[in-house]
Design an enzyme around this catalytic site. Structure first.
Site, short mmCIF file in Angstrom:
data_model
loop_
_atom_site.label_atom_id
_atom_site.label_comp_id
_atom_site.label_asym_id
_atom_site.label_seq_id
_atom_site.Cartn_x
_atom_site.Cartn_y
_atom_site.Cartn_z
N ASN A 59 39.17 54.24 46.94
CA ASN A 59 38.27 53.44 47.93
C ASN A 59 39.33 52.94 48.85
O ASN A 59 40.41 53.29 48.94
CB ASN A 59 37.50 52.34 47.18
CG ASN A 59 38.44 51.44 46.30
OD1 ASN A 59 39.55 51.01 46.88
ND2 ASN A 59 38.44 51.53 45.06
N ASP B 199 34.14 51.99 39.91
CA ASP B 199 33.10 51.74 38.59
C ASP B 199 33.08 53.05 37.66
O ASP B 199 32.84 52.93 36.44
CB ASP B 199 31.64 51.37 38.93
CG ASP B 199 31.93 50.16 39.63
OD1 ASP B 199 32.50 49.10 39.13
OD2 ASP B 199 31.23 49.88 41.05
N LYS C 15 43.97 72.97 39.46
CA LYS C 15 43.14 72.77 40.71
C LYS C 15 41.94 73.57 40.70
O LYS C 15 41.61 74.78 40.26
CB LYS C 15 43.99 73.42 41.85
CG LYS C 15 43.37 73.19 43.13
CD LYS C 15 44.04 73.86 44.22
CE LYS C 15 43.37 73.54 45.70
NZ LYS C 15 43.73 74.67 46.70
N PHE D 40 36.32 38.82 42.32
CA PHE D 40 36.09 39.11 43.83
C PHE D 40 34.69 39.76 43.66
O PHE D 40 34.11 40.45 42.97
CB PHE D 40 36.94 39.85 44.59
CG PHE D 40 38.22 39.08 45.22
CD1 PHE D 40 39.03 38.40 44.24
CD2 PHE D 40 38.15 39.00 46.35
CE1 PHE D 40 40.11 37.55 44.90
CE2 PHE D 40 39.05 38.06 47.17
CZ PHE D 40 40.15 37.54 46.38
N LYS E 221 27.78 38.09 39.39
CA LYS E 221 28.98 38.55 39.02
C LYS E 221 29.66 37.60 38.14
O LYS E 221 30.24 37.61 36.93
CB LYS E 221 29.94 39.11 40.05
CG LYS E 221 29.83 40.54 40.39
CD LYS E 221 30.11 40.74 41.66
CE LYS E 221 29.36 42.24 42.01
NZ LYS E 221 29.79 42.91 43.16
N LYS F 288 30.38 38.05 34.16
CA LYS F 288 31.81 38.40 33.81
C LYS F 288 32.50 36.98 33.48
O LYS F 288 33.74 36.85 33.43
CB LYS F 288 32.67 38.85 35.01
CG LYS F 288 31.98 40.42 35.57
CD LYS F 288 32.62 41.07 36.52
CE LYS F 288 31.65 42.05 37.14
NZ LYS F 288 32.41 43.19 37.80
N1 CTP Z 1 35.98 44.90 38.35
C1 CTP Z 1 36.85 45.32 37.44
N2 CTP Z 1 36.51 46.24 36.38
C2 CTP Z 1 35.47 47.21 36.88
C3 CTP Z 1 34.79 46.87 38.42
C4 CTP Z 1 35.15 45.81 38.83
O1 CTP Z 1 37.60 44.21 36.73
N3 CTP Z 1 35.32 48.33 36.58
C5 CTP Z 1 36.20 43.54 38.94
C6 CTP Z 1 37.02 43.39 40.45
O2 CTP Z 1 38.22 43.50 40.43
C7 CTP Z 1 36.35 42.25 41.03
C8 CTP Z 1 34.81 42.27 40.43
O3 CTP Z 1 34.94 42.86 39.21
O4 CTP Z 1 37.21 41.02 40.81
C9 CTP Z 1 33.75 42.52 41.08
O5 CTP Z 1 34.09 43.81 41.58
P1 CTP Z 1 32.48 44.67 42.20
O6 CTP Z 1 33.14 46.32 42.40
O7 CTP Z 1 32.33 44.13 43.40
O8 CTP Z 1 31.55 44.61 41.14
P2 CTP Z 1 30.94 45.37 40.09
O9 CTP Z 1 30.54 44.38 38.75
O10 CTP Z 1 31.39 46.80 39.97
O11 CTP Z 1 29.48 45.56 40.97
P3 CTP Z 1 28.87 46.59 41.94
O12 CTP Z 1 29.93 47.59 42.01
O13 CTP Z 1 27.66 46.87 41.28
O14 CTP Z 1 28.56 45.64 43.07
#
Ligand code: CTP
Length: 412
Positions: free
Chosen positions: A211, A280, A290, A324, A338, A342
């Site tokens: 990303n 995610d 490859k 975050f 969140k 969490k």
């Molecule tokens: N995070 C994490 N592990 C993951 C996904 C996210 O620890 N697999 C943490 C990120 O470091 C951040 C927070 O969770 O502090 C939110 O990340 P975000 O990607 O916005 O949240 P998601 O729970 O994945 O929600 P979504 O993608 O559905 O918005």
């Protein structure tokens, strides 16, 4: 600077003449300056110049023991409040990076536990050489702070980066660093774990999913925590910025690596800030070779990655946990969701669709949420200033928690 003992290391670069002005300015500012020259530096400026400016004996030879009561390189290494290497040549940087101690200065640099500052000066190509850049990176990771060389006409005739910073600027820099070291440090004795960057989820040996995260916000938080006195571990995935100095850096690639790195350090941590953009999903399989082009479409199956923050929330006992939420819509709703899901103490929400916020920018616009809702709404600020404000809030909350725990005779 008053009363500070500074070891000024002068190496054999043309900029050694500027070190004389630096020595004079440091002495005038009230510091006790002990000059240590390399053999090559003495070919450019005579030790007597530095002796006259510092009113102290100048050291060159490790075995030139001036005082039989002490071993002079260890004595100077121990007494120094800071070691300043100016000019720092490519050769001295290479010695510092590899731990070579074959003269008085490099031996002191290996023996000291004082902060080390270096002002590189060299030919533009020597500065840009991968070997020098790799040495700078190693030293930065170990906590050496660099006073970056300027761009301009170099003594060798080239125009480019490599000119030692002016003595006045170096003195200013050191004054600021000493002032920062002396201001009360709210995170002294605390262990802070920060994650930064975007994870890399590999599809085959040459392709991966990732990303846009640059790591800047996480780096700013790690630097701010370092300056607040914490022992900082930075778990960095894919980043596009130079790594911060003075923090312990652990490099990781994927979400699974990050999970392992974070969980294994969690029990010891006082504050955990999860600024990383964790993927995610990851490819269900990483192809060993490859992947070849076969048809008009290619289907890749992705499987869910563990949610590291959620796991930290589940295991939380005494840690203060900051998550975050980078969103493009419904910031408050998503951030609050969140925070509860969490089990975070704070969630830093930012709307990444706004121009001055989010990935890759130097600024951010964040709102910080706690269990009740928004608690801190910040305007457009540099990421470093944003980090300062977030940390101050966390520190207030952490010390309120500690006071409450003390009041009831144990942890709450
Ligand atoms: N995070 C994490 N592990 C993951 C996904 C996210 O620890 N697999 C943490 C990120 O470091 C951040 C927070 O969770 O502090 C939110 O990340 P975000 O990607 O916005 O949240 P998601 O729970 O994945 O929600 P979504 O993608 O559905 O918005």
């Amino acid at each position: 600077m008053k009363g500070k003992t500074i070891v000024l290391g002068v190496c054999g670069g043309i900029a050694a003449y500027k070190a004389a002005a630096l020595c004079s300015k440091l002495t005038q500012a009230g510091a006790k300056v002990h000059v240590v020259m390399t053999e090559s530096a003495t070919k450019l400026v005579g030790p007597v110049t530095f002796q006259a400016l510092s009113h102290e004996a100048v050291r060159v030879d490790t075995f030139d023991e001036l005082d039989p009561g002490v071993i002079s390189h260890i004595d100077l290494a121990d007494r120094a409040d800071a070691v300043v290497v100016a000019p720092a040549t490519a050769n001295m940087l290479a010695k510092m990076a590899t731990g070579i101690a074959d003269d008085m200065l490099s031996t002191i640099l290996l023996a000291t536990t004082a902060p080390v500052f270096a002002a590189p000066a060299m030919n533009v190509h020597m500065y840009g050489h991968p070997a020098t850049q790799a040495n700078l990176a190693v030293l930065r990771e170990r906590g050496v702070e660099f006073i970056e060389p300027g761009v301009g006409q170099l003594a060798c005739g080239y125009v480019g980066k490599g000119r030692m910073e002016e003595p006045e600027k170096i003195v200013e820099f050191l004054k600021e660093r000493f002032a920062a070291m002396e201001t009360p440090r709210p995170l002294s004795g605390k262990k802070v774990l920060v994650t930064a960057g975007g994870t890399v989820e590999r599809l085959d040996p040459v392709r991966y999913f990732t990303n846009d995260s640059s790591g800047k916000m996480g780096f700013a938080l790690a630097e701010a925590a370092r300056d607040h006195g914490a022992e900082v571990t930075l778990i960095a995935a894919r980043v596009s910025e130079p790594l911060p100095a003075g923090v312990q850096v652990v490099r990781v690639t994927s979400a699974l690596d990050m999970e392992e790195a974070v969980l294994s350090r969690y029990a010891d941590a006082d504050l955990v800030i999860k600024a990383a953009a964790v993927a995610d999903y990851r490819p269900a399989e990483t192809a060993p070779q490859k992947i070849k082009k076969t048809g008009d479409t290619l289907q890749v199956t992705l499987v869910k990655n563990p949610d590291i923050l959620e796991e930290l929330g589940r295991r939380k006992d005494r840690q203060f946990l900051i998550g975050f939420a980078a969103e493009t819509d419904g910031l408050e709703k998503h951030a609050m969701d969140k925070l509860h899901r969490k089990n975070c103490d704070l969630v830093v929400g930012n709307d990444v669709s706004r121009e001055a916020a989010g990935f890759g920018t130097d600024t951010n616009i964040v709102t910080v949420f706690d269990k009740e809702g928004p608690v801190l709404e910040l305007p457009v600020l540099s990421k470093r200033e944003t980090a300062e404000r977030i940390l101050r809030l966390a520190e207030e909350r952490m010390s309120a928690g500690e006071r409450a725990a003390d009041a009831c005779g144990g942890r709450v």
